[in-house]
Each structure stands twice: as C-alpha cells, then as structure tokens.
Design a protein around this motif. Sequence first.
Motif, PDB file in Angstrom:
ATOM      1  N   ALA A   1      -1.964   2.407  -4.451  1.00 56.59           N
ATOM      2  CA  ALA A   1      -2.997   2.521  -3.785  1.00 56.59           C
ATOM      3  C   ALA A   1      -4.164   3.325  -4.437  1.00 56.59           C
ATOM      4  O   ALA A   1      -5.384   3.642  -3.637  1.00 56.59           O
ATOM      5  CB  ALA A   1      -3.041   2.681  -2.392  1.00 56.59           C
TER       6      ALA A   1
ATOM      7  N   ALA B   1      -4.276   0.113  -8.163  1.00 57.50           N
ATOM      8  CA  ALA B   1      -5.450  -0.098  -7.491  1.00 57.50           C
ATOM      9  C   ALA B   1      -6.314   1.041  -8.186  1.00 57.50           C
ATOM     10  O   ALA B   1      -6.116   2.141  -7.857  1.00 57.50           O
ATOM     11  CB  ALA B   1      -5.554   0.019  -5.963  1.00 57.50           C
TER      12      ALA B   1
ATOM     13  N   TRP C   1      -9.163   3.898  -8.465  1.00 58.93           N
ATOM     14  CA  TRP C   1      -9.850   4.633  -7.519  1.00 58.93           C
ATOM     15  C   TRP C   1     -11.128   4.321  -7.644  1.00 58.93           C
ATOM     16  O   TRP C   1     -11.764   4.603  -9.034  1.00 58.93           O
ATOM     17  CB  TRP C   1      -9.307   6.018  -7.617  1.00 58.93           C
TER      18      TRP C   1
ATOM     19  N   HIS D   1      -9.444  -3.387  -2.752  1.00 56.74           N
ATOM     20  CA  HIS D   1      -8.120  -2.942  -1.819  1.00 56.74           C
ATOM     21  C   HIS D   1      -8.844  -1.862  -0.936  1.00 56.74           C
ATOM     22  O   HIS D   1      -9.129  -0.956  -1.575  1.00 56.74           O
ATOM     23  CB  HIS D   1      -7.264  -2.266  -2.758  1.00 56.74           C
TER      24      HIS D   1
ATOM     25  N   SER E   1      -6.761  -4.031  -9.470  1.00 53.39           N
ATOM     26  CA  SER E   1      -7.164  -4.025  -8.180  1.00 53.39           C
ATOM     27  C   SER E   1      -8.271  -2.696  -8.193  1.00 53.39           C
ATOM     28  O   SER E   1      -7.929  -1.824  -9.196  1.00 53.39           O
ATOM     29  CB  SER E   1      -6.246  -3.865  -7.164  1.00 53.39           C
TER      30      SER E   1
ATOM     31  N   HIS F   1       0.817  -1.316  -0.069  1.00 53.54           N
ATOM     32  CA  HIS F   1       0.030   0.016   0.207  1.00 53.54           C
ATOM     33  C   HIS F   1       0.845   1.455   0.104  1.00 53.54           C
ATOM     34  O   HIS F   1       1.594   1.441   0.904  1.00 53.54           O
ATOM     35  CB  HIS F   1      -0.876  -0.050   1.196  1.00 53.54           C
TER      36      HIS F   1
ATOM     37  N   HIS G   1      -9.628   0.768   2.149  1.00 55.27           N
ATOM     38  CA  HIS G   1      -9.007   1.473   2.827  1.00 55.27           C
ATOM     39  C   HIS G   1      -9.983   1.424   4.170  1.00 55.27           C
ATOM     40  O   HIS G   1     -11.360   1.853   4.194  1.00 55.27           O
ATOM     41  CB  HIS G   1      -8.888   2.940   2.844  1.00 55.27           C
TER      42      HIS G   1
ATOM     43  N   LYS H   1      -9.591   0.353  -5.494  1.00 53.13           N
ATOM     44  CA  LYS H   1      -9.574   0.911  -4.339  1.00 53.13           C
ATOM     45  C   LYS H   1     -10.679   1.642  -3.729  1.00 53.13           C
ATOM     46  O   LYS H   1     -11.218   2.427  -4.387  1.00 53.13           O
ATOM     47  CB  LYS H   1      -8.305   1.782  -4.104  1.00 53.13           C
TER      48      LYS H   1
END
Length: 545
Positions: free
Chosen positions: A225, A256, A258, A343, A287, A67, A345, A289
Amino acid sequence: MTQADLVFTHGPVHTGDAARTRASGLAVVGERIAAVGHDEVRELIGPGTEVVDLTGKLLLPGFQDAHIHAVGGGAELASCDLTGTVGVADYLARVRAYAEANPELEWITGSGWSMESFEGGLPTRQLLDSVVPDRPVYLTNRDHHGAWANTRALELAGLTADTPDPADGRIERDADGIPSGTLQEGATALVARLLPPSTEADRLDGLLRAQRLLHSLGITGWQDALLGEFNGMADPSGAYLAAARSGALTARVTGALWWDRDRGAEQIPELVRRREELSHGRFRAGSVKIMQDGIAENFTAAMTTPYLDGCGCATANSGLSFVDPAALRGYVTELDALDFQVHFHALGDRAVREALDAVEAARTANGRRGTRHHLAHLQVVHPDDLPRFARLGAVANIQPLWAAHEPQMDELTIPFLGPERAAWQYPFGALQRAGATLAAGSDWPVSSPDPLEGLHVAVNRMEPGATDGRVFLPEQRLDLASAIAAYTAGSAHVNGHDDAGVLAAGRLADLVVLDRDILTGPPEEIASARVLRTYVGGELVHAAD
C-alpha cells in the motif's frame, strides 16, 4: 489422458466458485488447475503425480492481502519489536534490552506500541530517557500514524516549544509547550528524516523475511500500500524489482505508488514512468495510493461532524483531509483516464465521502474503465454512502481485525465519536447487503497479517481469545464463506489477479491447506486453525514443520 503434476484427494475442497462450492479433489498441471471435482479427479493421477491426501484437512484458494506494507513489516521484525504486549514496563524492558544488545547502533528504532498503554494515548520522552538517555530513540506505534521519541531524538531534530506544528500533523506538548515525546501524523517526519537510511540490501532482506512469514500464513499475493518515501520510511520499490528480476519473489504483488500530498497533478507523469519501470514478472505497480485522512484515535480521521471531548461536547476539530477534496476529484479523474487504480486510505466518514465523490467524478468523465478503485479501512461510513460503493464499482477494502471491542476502541475512539457515529464503524455486513464488492487485508505491520485471525473477527466481531462475550456491532458480522471470499476472490480482484482467488479449471493453482475444515467447525475456533501448506502456481512455497 493428461497426467497431473499434483492432485489433492479426499477433500474437503472449498472452491469459492458459486457453481460448485465444495469438492473432494483437485488436480494441477503446471501452474494451473486442471480439474476440480470428486472421483474423476483421481483419474489424472499417474506415476509422476504428487498426491496429497487431505483426509479432512481443508483446501482453499490462496489468501491475498489487499492492503499491507510487507517490506516495512519484514524490516521491523529485525528492529526493536514492541508487538505482543501492552505493558509499559514491558516496552521499556524491550527497548533497554535491544539497546544493550546493539551498542553499535547510532539510533534505536522499532515499532509496535499501542496507544491504549498510555494515558490519553500519549507516551512521554521521559519514559524512554529512563532506559536510553544517551542515544536517540524513535519508535512508531502499531498503526504507524504516530511515533514516540526520547529527549535526545527531539533535540537532534531541533524541536522546541517554538517549533510550529506541520500542516499535516501535530507535536504533542507539555504544559510549557516543550515537545512531550509523541508525534502525530506528518510531525513524525521531523524526527524520522534524521534516521540512518536503510540500504537496498536491508530492504530486500525485509521483503524476503516478510514473504516467508506471509507464505506461512497462506498468503499467495498482496497489494503493497505504499511504494515511495514517506515520513522517513524508505521506498521499497527497489526491493520488489530486484526480487522479481531474480526470481526470489514467489508471491504475486501489486504495488500502490505513493501520491505525494504536498504536490499536485504535476507528479502524474512520474507515476506513469514508475509504473512502466517497476512492472516485472510477478510484480507490477499499477495502483496509486492516496492517503485522504488520518486515524480516529488521534483525531485526524476526517469526519462529517466534529469529534467530542472527554465530557461529550462537540469540539472544533473534524479531522484532516490531506488532499483538497475538489482537487482530489480532478486527480482521480486524470489517474483513472490513464488506467491507474486508485487505492484510498479513507477512515473517517468525510474522507470516505470525498473518496467516493472522486470516484464518481472519474466515472462521470471517463465511463467505466475497469480500474477497480478501492477504499481501505472504512472505520466510519455514513449510512447515506453505503449504496454508493456498488453503484460506482468502488471496492470496500476492509481490515477485519479492527472491528472488535478492545481498549483502543473502547477508551480512545467510541467516547469521542458519540453513540450514533460509533454505530457506523466497520459496517462489513451493511456494505455486503448494499451490494459492495469486499476485499480484505491486514495493514501489517499495523496489525497481525494472519488471515485466519481476520476471518475470526469478521465472523465473530470479537478478538481471538476474547472471554468477555462482548460482540462489536453484531449486525455487521459476515458469514464465513463471505469473509473467505473477501480474502481470496475479492482481494485477487482488487489486486488484478483475475485468474486467482477461485478454485476452478484453468485458474492459477494458488492454494492453501488448513489443518481443519473451518467451515464446519465452531465459529469461535476459526483463529485456532493453522496453515499446513501454501502453493503459488502449483509450487510449494511453505510446508509446516
């Protein structure tokens, strides 16, 4: 007999392979490891073989960061850098010096200030006005969830006492309602949208600057990330694609994409197109995020129970869930069905639970698809949710540097969580004991990208150089071999680099040489080690002077 291109002799070699954890030699042919062992490895040495005599220096799998924001971090190295100090006078001196050295700049921008430096974590516009009154100043804090602006910047953005807070952020205000100079979460975009846009050349320079730094720290691959535009930050995707196409990208990078939290499932076809367009060579974008909450220090991390106030009484605030939890389950199920990794947060215990609920919904609907969803940060995890990581196959993506006593923890976090919830923070040991797969990262430029510093805190639960002897939740310490596994095999797993992260025949020769054997030295000296050499696919990408 095959002649090796590269051989390491007179180990130690820490393989990360449970079948043979220690060896004394390793041979490389092309980009892959040909042999790991002892005396037999030297039989592969021929006239053209490069031989590296380790003589007690440690050979490890290359570190991977699960990350990180490499392009942004590299770009910030060229702006007003406020890292490395917590003194307000130092901040102002640096801002003044940067402004004087760059009179042509329309905006003064930079990053790296710490909330702990200011009363309540809230710097004021007047402080910046005292050093740069005539040009707008915009400085993100070290965690990039807040920003500090001077009066000129706020004026240009049209922020007044009548400006409402955005749904995903907060404008800090003086007693009369006038913006005070600190912007939290989504409110940062109200000023950041005015910043002069960076160019593709700027972003490519930032990436290459970051890559040099990361290789010097033994990092051979990472997961970026945030590929997309967010709070005034430019999309780094083009820089990665350009570097991958030209061959300048020597690291292995997963991106990743967005998730725009102001939109819904209608963006998924765009993500599918971007995954296809952006994957090239050593760069792929498989990925997605999703930022589910904020951070604890500004009370936007999503908690299952309310934050406390300064007197220890419950408030009405339990933080923010940026994506509706019910909708999140549907989005993740659809992304999972399309073979996207998600991924998350997820910092507060409610956000962690919401993310795990979404993974569970996807597993129930789609079965196990090998998508390797992972939850990053995990500051507060409710004990009831610890076993769910292993059961669901959700990877715990930890940022070890944050798990220590320091002012931001002791002054801006623990008092507002209360003793029970504060004891649930960064539960690395508990996650490991519950069977979770651990990956590790830095969140640079939020904190240092140096894996050795992260390993030090994961093992000691104290910051490097700490002298007060206070260990932060000692029962959550990891042993060093497990911490190394998180930074190598664990992160390689979550980044989709299945043939990296372990030193075994047939695996990629992504390697790092340290100046000492940290596995046999004192734990309190882990962060004192230095990287001497870094290899990606058998190619030397960093050699210390």
